[in-house]
Design an enzyme around this catalytic site. Structure first.
Site, PDB file in Angstrom:
ATOM      1  N   SER A  14       0.773  -1.409  -0.189  1.00 55.99           N
ATOM      2  CA  SER A  14      -0.174   0.176  -0.118  1.00 55.99           C
ATOM      3  C   SER A  14       0.907   1.242  -0.153  1.00 55.99           C
ATOM      4  O   SER A  14       0.439   2.317  -0.426  1.00 55.99           O
ATOM      5  CB  SER A  14      -1.046   0.137   1.203  1.00 55.99           C
ATOM      6  N   GLY A  18       7.282  -1.474  -0.399  1.00 55.19           N
ATOM      7  CA  GLY A  18       6.422  -2.693  -1.061  1.00 55.19           C
ATOM      8  C   GLY A  18       5.756  -2.214  -2.264  1.00 55.19           C
ATOM      9  O   GLY A  18       5.718  -2.676  -3.402  1.00 55.19           O
ATOM     10  N   TYR A 149      10.538  -4.788  17.915  1.00 51.91           N
ATOM     11  CA  TYR A 149      10.972  -4.532  16.514  1.00 51.91           C
ATOM     12  C   TYR A 149      12.022  -5.386  16.096  1.00 51.91           C
ATOM     13  O   TYR A 149      11.964  -6.037  15.041  1.00 51.91           O
ATOM     14  CB  TYR A 149      11.005  -3.147  16.143  1.00 51.91           C
TER      15      TYR A 149
END
Length: 281
Positions: A14, A18, A149
């Site tokens: 989105s 990517g 993370y």
């Protein structure tokens, strides 16, 4: 999917890397299955595809939901490559957050990668294809206030490094690509930074110092398009390496860990990021 074309499924398209990777792969002749959790957020991707003069196949995919993964891959009779790109940033430290919050980060950044890779492997075995997983230099060096993370990215790195020789035995190559700072929506999506500082209690000075250092690092960040070009190059390499670091900065950063056998250099480096200036005399 047209079995006469190269097919790649890319997660998290989105925005950011990517999106850029989906466009770049399509421009290089790949049939791109572009996936995202919420396809109502596809406007930016579809606009970029139209501007580039390419077409994409859009599918919904929540990497944390095995049923969604199964539904997304249903009907794909051919797949040459998978790019595990979907991920979520997270800022915090253990004393101030719940273990459940840490688990949520692991679900997206680690188990999500496993869910999609597991489902794609039968197709990739059939095509002698490849898996490319976007990790991070945060999967090499643990960074302050990025505990969850970095733990997830360390886990993804270790899993893929262990999977690589096994997958190779059945004709599937496995690689990881490690960006450093990238100018994308990923950073903006790590929400509530001011609120986190306000709620950091005794950690607030160290967190403020870390955020100041991070702003400087991202001022000289790579573009998503640059990383995407390297993802496509890795997809098309005749003999893809296991690890690709995407910039000189990333190579220098990761190199500090690889030659630091007792961990002292890395600890000295990361502690400097949260050191407060000495008070004026």
């Amino acid at each position: 999917m047209n079995t006469n074309s190269k097919g790649v499924l890319i997660t998290g398209t989105s925005s950011g890397m990517g999106l850029a990777a989906a466009i770049a792969a399509a421009q290089n002749g790949w049939h791109v299955v572009a996936t995202m959790r919420d396809t109502t957020k596809s406007d930016r991707l579809l606009s970029a595809a139209a501007e580039a003069g390419v077409s994409l196949e859009l599918r919904a995919l929540d990497v944390t939901d095995p049923a969604s993964v199964e539904e997304c891959l249903a009907g794909l009779d051919h797949l040459d490559a998978l790019v595990n790109n979907a991920g979520a940033g997270h800022l915090g430290t253990l004393e101030l957050e719940s273990v459940q919050a840490v688990r949520a980060v692991m679900e997206v950044n680690f188990f999500g990668v496993l869910n999609v890779t597991k489902a794609a492997l039968p197709l990739l075995r059939a095509s002698k294809g490849r898996v490319v997983t976007v990790t991070s230099v945060g999967g090499v060096i643990g960074q302050p206030f990025n505990e969850a993370y970095c733990a997830a990215k360390f886990a993804a790195e270790g899993f893929m490094e262990s999977l690589a020789p096994v997958a190779s035995a059945v004709g599937v190559s496995v690689s990881v690509i490690e960006p450093g700072a990238v100018a994308s929506e990923f950073v903006n999506n790590v929400g509530g930074r001011n609120a986190v500082v306000d709620q950091a209690g005794p950690y607030a000075p160290a967190l403020s110092a870390y955020l100041e250092r991070t702003r400087g690092a991202f001022a000289n960040a790579q573009t998503s398009q640059d990383v995407a070009a390297q993802i496509v190059a890795l997809l098309e390499a005749e003999e893809p390496p296991f690890r690709v670091l995407t910039s000189d900065t990333a190579r220098a950063f990761a190199g500090a860990k690889l030659k630091d056998l007792d961990g002292s250099s890395v600890q000295s480096l990361t502690r400097s990021w949260i050191a407060q200036p000495a008070p004026a005399a």
